[in-house]
Scaffold this motif. Structure first.
Motif, short mmCIF file in Angstrom:
data_model
loop_
_atom_site.label_atom_id
_atom_site.label_comp_id
_atom_site.label_asym_id
_atom_site.label_seq_id
_atom_site.Cartn_x
_atom_site.Cartn_y
_atom_site.Cartn_z
N VAL A 267 0.84 -1.20 0.00
CA VAL A 267 0.00 0.00 0.00
C VAL A 267 0.87 1.25 0.00
O VAL A 267 0.61 2.21 -0.74
N VAL B 223 -3.55 2.56 -8.12
CA VAL B 223 -4.80 2.70 -7.37
C VAL B 223 -5.42 1.34 -7.11
O VAL B 223 -5.87 1.03 -5.99
N ARG B 224 -5.47 0.49 -8.15
CA ARG B 224 -6.03 -0.85 -7.97
C ARG B 224 -5.21 -1.65 -6.96
O ARG B 224 -5.76 -2.37 -6.12
N ARG C 204 -4.91 -3.04 0.57
CA ARG C 204 -5.57 -2.50 1.75
C ARG C 204 -6.66 -3.45 2.23
O ARG C 204 -6.81 -3.69 3.43
N SER C 205 -7.40 -4.03 1.30
CA SER C 205 -8.43 -5.01 1.67
C SER C 205 -7.79 -6.26 2.25
O SER C 205 -8.26 -6.80 3.27
N LYS D 15 -3.39 -0.44 -4.53
CA LYS D 15 -3.57 0.10 -3.19
C LYS D 15 -4.84 -0.46 -2.54
O LYS D 15 -4.80 -0.92 -1.39
N TRP D 16 -5.95 -0.46 -3.26
CA TRP D 16 -7.19 -0.96 -2.67
C TRP D 16 -7.17 -2.47 -2.48
O TRP D 16 -7.75 -3.00 -1.53
N LYS E 273 1.13 4.28 -2.86
CA LYS E 273 1.03 5.71 -2.55
C LYS E 273 2.25 6.46 -3.09
O LYS E 273 2.12 7.59 -3.58
#
Length: 639
Positions: A375, A395-396, A402-403, A398-399, A379
């Motif tokens: 993550v 972005v993909r 994060r999940s 990171k999410w 960033k």
């Protein structure tokens, strides 16, 4: 050379991966059944299997993404670079602990298998502690340390045995050959095992036990000490090894329900199935094979420990001296220390389920730290990159991570809520390697700061002169070589130093020195009243005070022998006086080696056949005076 090393390392990693998967296939049903209540339902078993499959799929997906984004970096490297040095230290310590727990799980499999054959009568804890020291013995024997064919054979044998047993049971169940007597025999075998006193047994606790295969894949998805491009295991391994693993666990749990085996028992379910299919003889044979597989799993994990220590040393998390190719002895002693700590842990965490939950907690901690690092990396890409496709991928990513981090962190919290002692045991076990890594990093930082050139380069000076002193105890070939080598260095001044602790011996030494006609003055220090170090240390300290801009070189003889018999009579420990001299400012200590098995002819012989001692010493002195010096190499240690 590198290709050969990589091939060997890859073979060791692949063998360890297979045997650990076999270990998981045997003990995962044991952990699940151990967590279920005595009378459970098929729904509880189904939920446990479903949770295990989902967790395994999530781990595979995360490893696939990490491999695609950063295939050349391990988890502790990712954590150090993107999440912070201290996170990398925790992950490195967690990887060491994960291998140590795999060792303990293998040993617990051995003990559980043996207890099904012979009654241990309360000796199982002591047997497990003893095996932690016995299993790594081949690592300390260089002839056997690198051999893995036996481990591969035991891995294949354990996998085939379990597959044949379950295959035979499926055929017997398909033709209706499983009768009531077999069910009673299997239940009787299960009740022979020790009962668990856990009051938290439930279907939810069984779900946590089913997470073991996912935790195993987290640890085995990273290879140790291989070429960077081979750092991560391919996703295909998850299908070729992981899918059969989940199938074996599911089939085993199917027969657990079919044979109505009770929960809250510490025995291995596969052995109860073996009694139902093949009787007591089949159980004995399979238990023996399982015990051998447990030994193989413990040894394979032990075999990976020194390699992991070397990898962490190369990355700067451990002392650099452990990274050297020839530092095998130091790494093996570190393995012995880990074995000692593992033996202590086994005395407290004496159940396979407790160890499995500690392993799951450690593995998910590694997964959580990796997710946090990825993550942070995403960033960083979003902060620096202006490329649209790269930013969209970040972005993909990171999410996604994060999940994943929320899942792994949530599972750790759930394990803590279900049984806080497991998390406490994990934290306490993780404290030791983490504290060592933190202390080392802190000490290394202070030394680096102290050695910074910025504060000393302006005051850098060259010593004016160099003075030498040869420590003299008696006159022999080693002493003459030390004097000869000291003279060859062309010092500004050179003299011998002798401590007068025995007047008679001192007078004899003076005569021998004069007879040798050595062109070096001999200084006799005052009577020390039995002390041998104090006068020399004080003399050197005072001499340096009088010459603060000069270097003082101390020459000490070092007798070396390669013969076992001679080594018994030769002292190989560093004398205390050398240790103290190295601590003095402006003093350099040189050890002059003299090998007992070397040909002494170039320096002059000390054979006393028909030549008197006086004649020999006179000849040696004349030779030294004429030649002025002799060649050789010295080992210099700077203080």
């Amino acid at each position: 050379m590198w290709k050969k090393t990589s091939t060997e390392a890859l073979a060791i990693n692949n063998t360890s991966e297979v045997i650990v998967v076999v270990l998981a296939a045997i003990i995962t049903p044991q952990v699940i059944l151990r967590a279920l209540p005595t009378f459970y339902t098929f729904t509880q078993v189904l939920w446990a299997l479903l949770a295990g499959i989902i967790a395994f799929a999530l781990v595979v997906a995360m490893n696939s993404r990490v491999t695609a984004i950063a295939p050349r970096r391990s988890s502790h490297q990712l954590a150090s670079r993107y999440a912070g040095t201290w996170v990398g230290i925790v992950v490195g310590a967690a990887r060491i602990l994960a291998l140590a727990v795999l060792v303990m799980l293998g040993i617990e499999l051995v003990v559980s298998s043996l207890s099904a054959i012979i009654p241990l009568e309360g000796m199982d804890h002591y047997l497990a502690a003893a095996l932690t020291f016995i299993v790594p013995i081949p690592i300390f024997i260089r002839t056997y340390a690198g051999r893995m064919p036996i481990i591969r054979t035991l891995a294949i044998l354990g996998a085939l045995t379990l597959a044949v047993l379950l295959g035979y049971a499926l055929v017997a169940e398909a033709v209706g050959a499983i009768n009531f007597e077999q069910i009673i025999a299997a239940r009787h075998e299960a009740y022979r095992a020790e009962a668990s006193q856990d009051t938290l047994a439930s279907g939810f606790a069984g779900v946590l036990g089913a997470l073991l295969p996912a935790a195993v894949y987290v640890v085995t998805s990273e290879r140790v000490m291989v070429a960077p491009q081979l750092r991560r295991t391919p996703v295909s391994h998850a299908y070729t090894v992981g899918v059969p693993l989940m199938v074996v666990i599911a089939v085993t749990m199917y027969f657990v329900g079919k044979l109505e085996l009770p929960g809250l028992r510490l025995g291995i379910p596969a052995l109860s199935i073996a009694v139902a299919m093949w009787g007591d003889i089949g159980r004995t044979v399979i238990a023996t094979i399982f015990a051998a597989s447990g030994l193989a799993a413990a040894y394979a994990s032990y075999r990976q420990l020194p390699r992991l220590l070397r990898e962490l040393s190369i990355d700067g998390l451990l002392p650099r001296r452990l990274a050297a190719q020839d530092a095998q002895s130091s790494r093996r002693w570190a393995v012995l220390l880990i074995a000692s700590l593992s033996a202590i842990v086994l005395l407290f965490l004496d159940s396979t389920r407790a160890l499995a939950m500690v392993f799951v907690s450690v593995a998910f901690l590694i997964a959580l730290a990796t997710a946090v690092a990825m993550v942070s990396r995403s960033k960083s890409v979003l902060h620096d990159s202006t490329d649209g496709d790269e930013r969209a991928a970040a972005v993909r990513s990171k999410w996604f991570f994060r999940s994943g981090g929320l899942v792994w962190g949530g599972l750790i919290v759930v394990i803590t809520l279900v049984h806080s002692s497991w998390t406490l045991a994990t934290a306490l076990s993780l404290v030791v390697p983490t504290a060592y890594l933190l202390v080392y990093r802190r000490g290394l930082g202070k030394i680096t700061e102290y050695l910074d050139l910025g504060s000393t380069i302006e005051h850098h000076t060259i010593p004016t002169r160099a003075h030498g002193f040869v420590l003299i105890d008696h006159i022999d070939a080693a002493t003459l070589r030390a004097v000869s080598w000291a003279r060859s260095m062309r010092l500004d001044s050179l003299q011998g130093l002798c401590v007068d602790f025995d007047p008679t011996r001192t007078r004899a030494l003076r005569k021998e020195w004069e007879k040798a006609r050595l062109p070096v003055p001999l200084t006799i220090l005052g009577t020390p009243k039995g002390a041998a170090r104090g006068p020399v240390i004080e003399f050197v300290r005072q001499f340096h005070k009088l010459h603060p801009n000069d270097v003082v070189c101390i020459f000490v003889t070092k007798v070396i022998s390669t013969s076992s018999w001679q080594r018994f009579f030769v002292r190989h420990t560093t004398p205390a006086i050398i240790t103290e001299l190295r601590l003095l400012d402006g003093v350099m200590v040189t050890e002059v080696p003299f090998r007992l098995d070397a040909d002494p002819e170039p320096e002059g012989s000390l054979e006393y056949d028909d030549v008197s001692f006086d004649t020999t010493m006179q000849a040696l002195g004349d030779s030294l005076t004429a030649s002025g010096n002799s060649t050789g190499n010295s080992v210099v240690n700077n203080a």
